[in-house]
Design an enzyme around this catalytic site. Structure first.
Site, mmCIF file in Angstrom:
data_model
loop_
_atom_site.group_PDB
_atom_site.id
_atom_site.type_symbol
_atom_site.label_atom_id
_atom_site.label_comp_id
_atom_site.label_asym_id
_atom_site.label_seq_id
_atom_site.Cartn_x
_atom_site.Cartn_y
_atom_site.Cartn_z
ATOM 1 N N ARG A 37 0.824 -1.218 0.000
ATOM 2 C CA ARG A 37 0.000 0.000 0.000
ATOM 3 C C ARG A 37 0.856 1.266 0.000
ATOM 4 N NH1 ARG A 37 -4.768 -2.178 4.062
ATOM 5 N NH2 ARG A 37 -6.180 -2.872 2.413
ATOM 6 N N LYS A 202 -16.049 -15.498 6.142
ATOM 7 C CA LYS A 202 -17.488 -15.392 6.401
ATOM 8 C C LYS A 202 -18.291 -15.150 5.132
ATOM 9 C CE LYS A 202 -16.969 -13.597 11.118
ATOM 10 N NZ LYS A 202 -17.277 -12.471 12.025
#
Length: 403
Positions: A37, A202
């Site tokens: 990043r 998830k």
């Protein structure tokens, strides 16, 4: 949306330019374990500095609770930015206090400073508009111009992302321009076959994007922890694997809709399982075994897709003209459960199409597992932002940069 090239053409010499970057890098103590990043914002910072701007770089890191916390200091990121720039980078030890004001005041033309973690101030993430606005007012005192280049934060309604550009002349940096151009390739006039590989823990994190993709993608490949909710929804035994029981009704509906819409939904046919979660610190051997995806033993949990699933997924990616991948296929941080993620990454490299790695853990996996980043079509810096864009949401940080 004004571009940084337009801003540079107007002239930025001698002006203080606030660059909202995303320096939210993973740390092991003070050691940066993945500087992707930081490298992503380099073109914007370099261009401004070379044009004579006084560059003020700001970012969040982690989730401090609105107050200073040494564990989340941007000090290491500032030091790494200086190494990559090959120039000294000043570091302010607060966000809008005396250190920030004096550090910015001390900049000469072409110099760069980083201010401390924006989330050390509660105003950055406040729900209250007035509180966020008050913090944005203080940040605005540090700058004459604003450049948004923190793509990983554009889905957040935060002071430095939304309120600050409303107070200063603003433009989009090179990273945001690239990210938006790539995402348009995934949503407008998409080249087909369009294949999406989704993983991660998830299924609830991906329901909204799956909902959108069932009307756009040709194939959906499901892996990672979320796959076990899909397998359970088909009536399969998943043992002690990660499972979101409350999401099964939604998943059943998506399986039915995929069939109705002619979207090929591909699930694992075998998985790598073990009685317990592996130790990710010691990386001790975990003694995994491969079992059928529809019959995971009651005392075991699935931790990766198996060898037959890897071959299957590679075959489904082989003819893709467009690929989007978000989420690892297993617990890639442990060598015994990294092969599924490796196989998908390699399949993207082998694919003739335009390939996008959708940020987050997928981007980390590509680097951790030793792949050449430049061989992929694009590696996003913002997993959450990418997903919300694909969901069709308006991202507040992009809206704020519109004229």
């Amino acid at each position: 949306m004004k571009t940084i090239d337009e801003l540079l053409a107007e002239g930025v010499g001698g002006q203080r330019v606030f660059v909202r970057a995303d320096l939210n890098v993973p740390l092991d103590g003070t050691k940066i374990t993945d500087d992707g990043r930081i490298r992503a914002v380099l073109p914007t910072v370099k261009a401004l500095a070379e044009a004579g701007a006084r560059v003020v770089v700001a970012s969040h890191l982690g989730r401090p609770k609105g107050a200073p916390d040494p564990a989340f200091s941007l000090g290491p990121a500032a030091a790494r930015l200086g190494e990559l720039l090959g120039a000294d980078v000043a570091f302010a030890t607060d966000t809008v206090g005396e250190s920030a004001r004096s550090t910015v005041a001390g900049l000469a033309d072409g110099q760069v400073a980083v201010i401390e973690n924006l989330r050390f101030n509660a105003g950055e993430t406040a729900k209250d508009d007035a509180e966020r606005g008050a913090f944005a007012d203080q940040l605005a005192e540090l700058a004459d111009l604003y450049v948004g280049d923190g793509f990983g934060a554009v889905h957040r309604k935060h002071a430095s992302v939304v309120d600050l550009p409303a107070r200063l002349p603003h433009a989009a940096g090179y990273l945001i321009a690239t990210e938006v151009a790539v995402l348009k390739k995934l949503t407008e006039d998409v080249k087909r076959p369009y294949v999406v590989a989704l993983g991660g823990a998830k299924v609830s994190d991906k329901l909204a994007v799956i909902d959108q993709l069932l009307g756009k993608a040709d194939r959906l490949l499901i892996g990672g922890g979320m796959a076990y909710t899909f397998l359970k929804a088909k009536g399969y035994e998943v043992g002690s694997s990660l499972l979101q029981e409350d999401q099964i009704p939604a998943v059943v509906e998506y399986i039915e809709r995929a069939e109705k819409n002619g979207v090929e939904l591909v699930l694992p046919v075998d998985v790598v399982a073990a009685p317990e979660f592996p130790d990710l610190k010691t990386k001790a051997p975990a003694n995994p075994n491969t079992v059928a995806a529809n019959a995971v033993p009651a005392d075991q949990m699935g931790l990766d897709i198996g060898p037959e699933s890897r071959k299957l997924y590679a075959s489904k990616l082989a003819d893709a003209a467009t690929v989007f991948w978000n989420g690892p296929m297993g617990v890639f941080e442990h060598p015994d459960y990294a092969e599924g993620t490796k196989a998908v990454a390699q399949a993207l490299l082998d694919s003739p199409g335009f390939t996008v790695v959708g940020g987050g853990d997928s981007a980390a996996a590509v680097r951790t597992l030793g792949f050449d980043e430049t061989a992929f079509g694009h590696i996003s810096t913002g997993g959450g932002a990418s997903l919300e864009y694909l969901e069709g949401k308006t991202l507040p940080g992009l809206a704020a940069l519109e004229d």
